[in-house]
Design a protein around this motif. Sequence first.
Motif, short mmCIF file in Angstrom:
data_model
loop_
_atom_site.label_atom_id
_atom_site.label_comp_id
_atom_site.label_asym_id
_atom_site.label_seq_id
_atom_site.Cartn_x
_atom_site.Cartn_y
_atom_site.Cartn_z
N ASN A 79 37.94 36.43 47.75
CA ASN A 79 36.69 36.90 48.34
C ASN A 79 36.91 37.73 49.60
O ASN A 79 36.07 38.56 49.94
N VAL B 73 37.14 46.80 40.49
CA VAL B 73 38.25 46.06 41.07
C VAL B 73 39.49 46.93 41.26
O VAL B 73 40.60 46.41 41.44
N ARG C 8 34.22 37.96 40.25
CA ARG C 8 35.37 37.89 41.17
C ARG C 8 36.34 36.80 40.74
O ARG C 8 37.55 37.00 40.74
N LEU D 60 31.87 44.66 38.78
CA LEU D 60 32.62 44.93 40.00
C LEU D 60 33.72 45.95 39.71
O LEU D 60 34.42 45.85 38.71
N ARG E 178 30.04 36.71 41.97
CA ARG E 178 31.09 35.74 42.31
C ARG E 178 31.82 35.26 41.06
O ARG E 178 33.04 35.05 41.09
N SER F 92 38.41 37.82 37.90
CA SER F 92 39.41 38.83 38.23
C SER F 92 40.55 38.26 39.06
O SER F 92 41.57 38.92 39.26
#
Length: 274
Positions: free
Chosen positions: A51, A178, A44, A176, A41, A47
């Motif tokens: 969500n 992305v 995220r 992650l 998280r 970035s």
Amino acid sequence: FFKDAPESVHLCDYPVCNEAMIDAELEAGMAEVLDAVVLGRAARNASAIKNRQPLAEVMIASERKVGLGENLAAIARDELNVKKLTLLDSASDYIVYKLKPQLKTLGPKYGKLIGAIRTFLENCNAAAVVSAVRNGTYKTVLDGTEVEFAYDDLLISSESAAGFVSASDAGMTVVLDVRLTPELLDEGTERELVSRIQTMRKEAGFEVVDRIALGYSASGDVGRVIGERKDRIAAAVLAESVSPAPDKNGYCKEWELGGETFVLSVSKIFKKGN
């Protein structure tokens, strides 16, 4: 009503723990999931990707052994809204390190070589150096002199490789992916639309089980996604019909998504006996 019921639950003893039911492996695995989700998280947030936008993959590297069965992996994937979870021995392929000499420690030892050290650190395999100093030291030869770096001899900064974002803490790194494909973007738009329609249902005072008729006026990607995914959207919001024209007698609202403005309408369907 119950003759054998206690006088009050507040006067009862607490249940006795059955230690045979404790699953230490499950508890340890769930702790790893929680750590990974917190870092995921954070990645995220860094970035700036919402969500609701699905991502292709999350990768987890840890200095301690991480064992996630499919059930625990599924929890982590669901919490982070990713399609795939991969465990890595190292996240070095997804992190770009930048190294500078720590003059306080290297200066007294290799004063005249500082220039050569700085040049070496700017051009070396930084990931290999970082890995070595985290577990001991790194040695090389510069201008005929053996130079040895410890962790405290280096100023280490890092950034995620292009297309990836990472977060690290307590020996764990979560990365992650992305990079957003057209399919992922469309699924993200679908989820945003469902969220907005559910908000409208609530604002209109509909009950959770009420069936609705959904209308829309949208062009561009939003209109295309509604048209291509109307069955999925309808199932999620209990819509019995999806029409490319808002119902002016229903509850209408204008929205914005991805730079596009569009209108949605929701109308409760009344059936015989209602």
